[in-house]
Design a protein around this motif. Structure first.
Motif, PDB file in Angstrom:
ATOM      1  N   SER A 117      67.970  18.081  51.650  1.00 52.41           N
ATOM      2  CA  SER A 117      67.079  18.376  50.619  1.00 52.41           C
ATOM      3  C   SER A 117      65.552  18.168  50.895  1.00 52.41           C
ATOM      4  O   SER A 117      64.871  18.849  50.502  1.00 52.41           O
ATOM      5  CB  SER A 117      67.300  16.949  49.380  1.00 52.41           C
ATOM      6  OG  SER A 117      66.224  16.817  48.557  1.00 52.41           O
ATOM      7  N   SER A 118      65.523  17.291  51.892  1.00 56.28           N
ATOM      8  CA  SER A 118      64.128  17.155  52.589  1.00 56.28           C
ATOM      9  C   SER A 118      63.528  18.417  53.297  1.00 56.28           C
ATOM     10  O   SER A 118      62.236  19.002  53.040  1.00 56.28           O
ATOM     11  CB  SER A 118      64.113  16.093  53.441  1.00 56.28           C
ATOM     12  OG  SER A 118      62.966  15.991  54.137  1.00 56.28           O
ATOM     13  N   SER A 119      64.542  19.202  53.880  1.00 54.55           N
ATOM     14  CA  SER A 119      64.217  20.446  54.306  1.00 54.55           C
ATOM     15  C   SER A 119      64.149  21.641  53.361  1.00 54.55           C
ATOM     16  O   SER A 119      63.196  22.456  53.667  1.00 54.55           O
ATOM     17  CB  SER A 119      65.358  21.030  55.438  1.00 54.55           C
ATOM     18  OG  SER A 119      65.368  19.861  56.391  1.00 54.55           O
ATOM     19  N   GLY A 120      64.600  21.612  52.422  1.00 60.32           N
ATOM     20  CA  GLY A 120      64.457  22.546  51.307  1.00 60.32           C
ATOM     21  C   GLY A 120      63.299  22.382  50.416  1.00 60.32           C
ATOM     22  O   GLY A 120      62.579  23.454  49.938  1.00 60.32           O
ATOM     23  N   LEU A 121      62.680  21.321  50.361  1.00 61.35           N
ATOM     24  CA  LEU A 121      61.601  21.012  49.427  1.00 61.35           C
ATOM     25  C   LEU A 121      60.331  21.929  49.732  1.00 61.35           C
ATOM     26  O   LEU A 121      59.683  22.590  49.030  1.00 61.35           O
ATOM     27  CB  LEU A 121      61.031  19.337  49.701  1.00 61.35           C
ATOM     28  CG  LEU A 121      61.804  18.634  48.328  1.00 61.35           C
ATOM     29  CD1 LEU A 121      61.424  17.025  48.449  1.00 61.35           C
ATOM     30  CD2 LEU A 121      61.252  18.931  47.109  1.00 61.35           C
ATOM     31  N   PRO A 122      60.108  21.647  51.304  1.00 60.28           N
ATOM     32  CA  PRO A 122      58.665  22.775  51.519  1.00 60.28           C
ATOM     33  C   PRO A 122      59.048  24.305  51.430  1.00 60.28           C
ATOM     34  O   PRO A 122      58.058  24.758  51.098  1.00 60.28           O
ATOM     35  CB  PRO A 122      58.354  22.108  52.954  1.00 60.28           C
ATOM     36  CG  PRO A 122      59.574  21.671  53.551  1.00 60.28           C
ATOM     37  CD  PRO A 122      60.377  20.855  52.308  1.00 60.28           C
TER      38      PRO A 122
END
Length: 443
Positions: A117-122
């Motif tokens: 999720s963290s990698s997908g946000l940006p």
């Protein structure tokens, strides 16, 4: 950080041992620094800057020193004994094995979803309207899986180094762009607590939170995977480790500058968690234009994705070591010791347990991306995560003061002091994490 001098080698050479430490050998430290500093750590530092200005700069610096002592101790164990850290844990009793197994299974399941999720946000912010965040998360997880599955440590390290370069350029650029008040920053190096409620716990959280995960334990495995397997590499390892956490310190200080100047001075609050970084990109766009905002999102992605592939590689390597040790102990095979030379050979990175844990980190957590994290899992994940760092600090004290470690490489007073401080710090944070949980809703 032990006050010791050179000793004999304890494992077979994999790489020619250098006569002196050199910058050209730096690598595992960059990997552990990049993996340990995730998007959540940057948000925590931003919020500290936004709430307290430069007041807690000293705490961020101390946090880096504490992490240097932990990673150095893990690397020294691997090099001085020729054994892996899990082998050391196993020698302390069966309880360590049970803790490790429960930790990597539950923590890995929840962490996989958080990392994707963290990698997908940006990426979603960089390419709006292309697809939903969940699918961006799935994409980053699968790309990480494929990358780690087909590449050994040397390629992995090179890619991590490039991504760290991106992180470094972006964070330093932002710190310069916001024009930090250097006078206030220097004053922030004085150990002063903010005059607010829970200031002690907030300070301890900043010291302990940034760059402090199971990846500190993985450092010794990356040292071995680099080909460093004996005490001839000790000076190189120590230089490498210091470079790692000086790099971490630059990231932390730069983001604290951004928080202090952009958020604290303007009295702007951002959300905790990774979405706070997306909010910051919007603020940057208003203040400095689209180009700066996009550059920040690229740095945000580099920060998140290095943590993802770092855990995919490092913790899978630790899990493979656990399985190999367990298999040998069950079959009564001669030489049940797990050695650094075995890790350095690269065979573990092609093993079935390594790849099985890779799959565990990637595919089951996708369920959480689409359904949300179950409440009980969040509680268990939080408690286990908080418990790992005191476990690491206290077991390293035990191992490095016992006959398991050659006498010339045991802890000196400085190492014992730093590890004891780390252990107490993380124990306090663990107790705080446990008491803050809503246990009444758990049962």
């Amino acid at each position: 950080m032990a006050e010791t001098k050179g000793g004999p080698s304890t494992a077979g050479d994999v790489m020619p041992v250098p006569r002196k430490s050199s910058w050209k050998y730096i690598g595992p430290g960059i990997v552990v620094a990049a993996t340990g500093v995730g998007a959540g750590d940057l948000v925590a530092t931003l919020i500290a800057g936004s709430n307290f200005g430069y007041t807690l700069l000293w705490a961020a610096v101390i946090g880096c020193v504490v992490k240097i002592s932990l990673a150095e101790a893990a690397g020294r164990w691997h090099l001085s004994t020729g054994r892996t850290l899990f082998e050391g844990w196993a020698s302390l009793g069966r309880w360590t094995t049970w803790f490790f197994v429960v930790y990597v299974v539950v923590w890995g399941f929840a962490y996989g979803a958080a990392a994707m999720s963290s990698s997908g946000l940006p990426l979603q912010a960089l390419f709006p309207g292309v697809m939903d965040l969940k699918w961006w998360g799935v994409l980053t997880g699968v790309v990480g899986l494929v990358f780690v599955w087909f590449n050994k440590y040397d390629v992995f390290e090179k890619v991590m180094t490039v991504l760290v370069g991106v992180m470094f350029v972006v964070t330093v650029y932002l710190a310069i762009r916001v024009t930090p008040n250097l006078g206030d920053a220097v004053a922030g190096l004085l150990p002063v607590l903010p005059d607010e409620k829970d200031s002690v716990l907030n300070t301890l959280g900043l010291i302990g939170g940034v760059g402090g995960t199971i990846t500190l334990a993985a450092y010794g495995y990356w040292v071995n995977a680099k080909g460093w397997t004996n005490t001839g590499w000790m000076k190189v390892m120590r230089l490498d480790n210091r470079v790692a956490y000086i790099t971490t310190g630059v990231f932390v200080v730069a983001m604290l500058f951004v928080g202090a100047e952009m958020l604290h001075s303007a009295n702007v609050a951002i959300a905790s968690g990774d979405k706070g970084l997306v909010q910051l990109s919007d603020i940057l766009e208003k203040e400095y234009g689209t180009a700066t905002s996009k550059l920040f999102l690229i740095g945000f992605f580099a920060t998140s994705f290095t943590s993802l592939i770092g855990v995919w590689h490092g913790v899978s390597l630790m899990f493979a070591d656990f399985v190999e040790h367990y298999r040998k102990s069950r079959t009564g095979a001669a030489g049940t010791v797990s050695t650094g030379a075995e890790v350095a050979s690269g065979a573990r990175e092609r093993s079935l347990p390594f790849r099985a844990y890779l799959l565990w980190l990637t595919f089951p957590p996708i369920i959480l991306l689409f359904q949300g994290q179950p409440f009980r899992l969040i509680i268990i994940y939080g408690v286990l995560g908080a418990a790992f760092m005191p476990f690491l600090a206290l077991t390293l004290i035990w191992l490095l003061n016992s006959s398991r470690t050659p006498a010339e490489w045991r802890n000196g007073w400085l190492s014992n002091g730093m590890l004891a401080i780390a252990g107490l710090l993380f124990l306090v944070l663990c107790v705080k994490q446990v008491t803050d949980q809503d246990w009444s809703s758990f049962f």
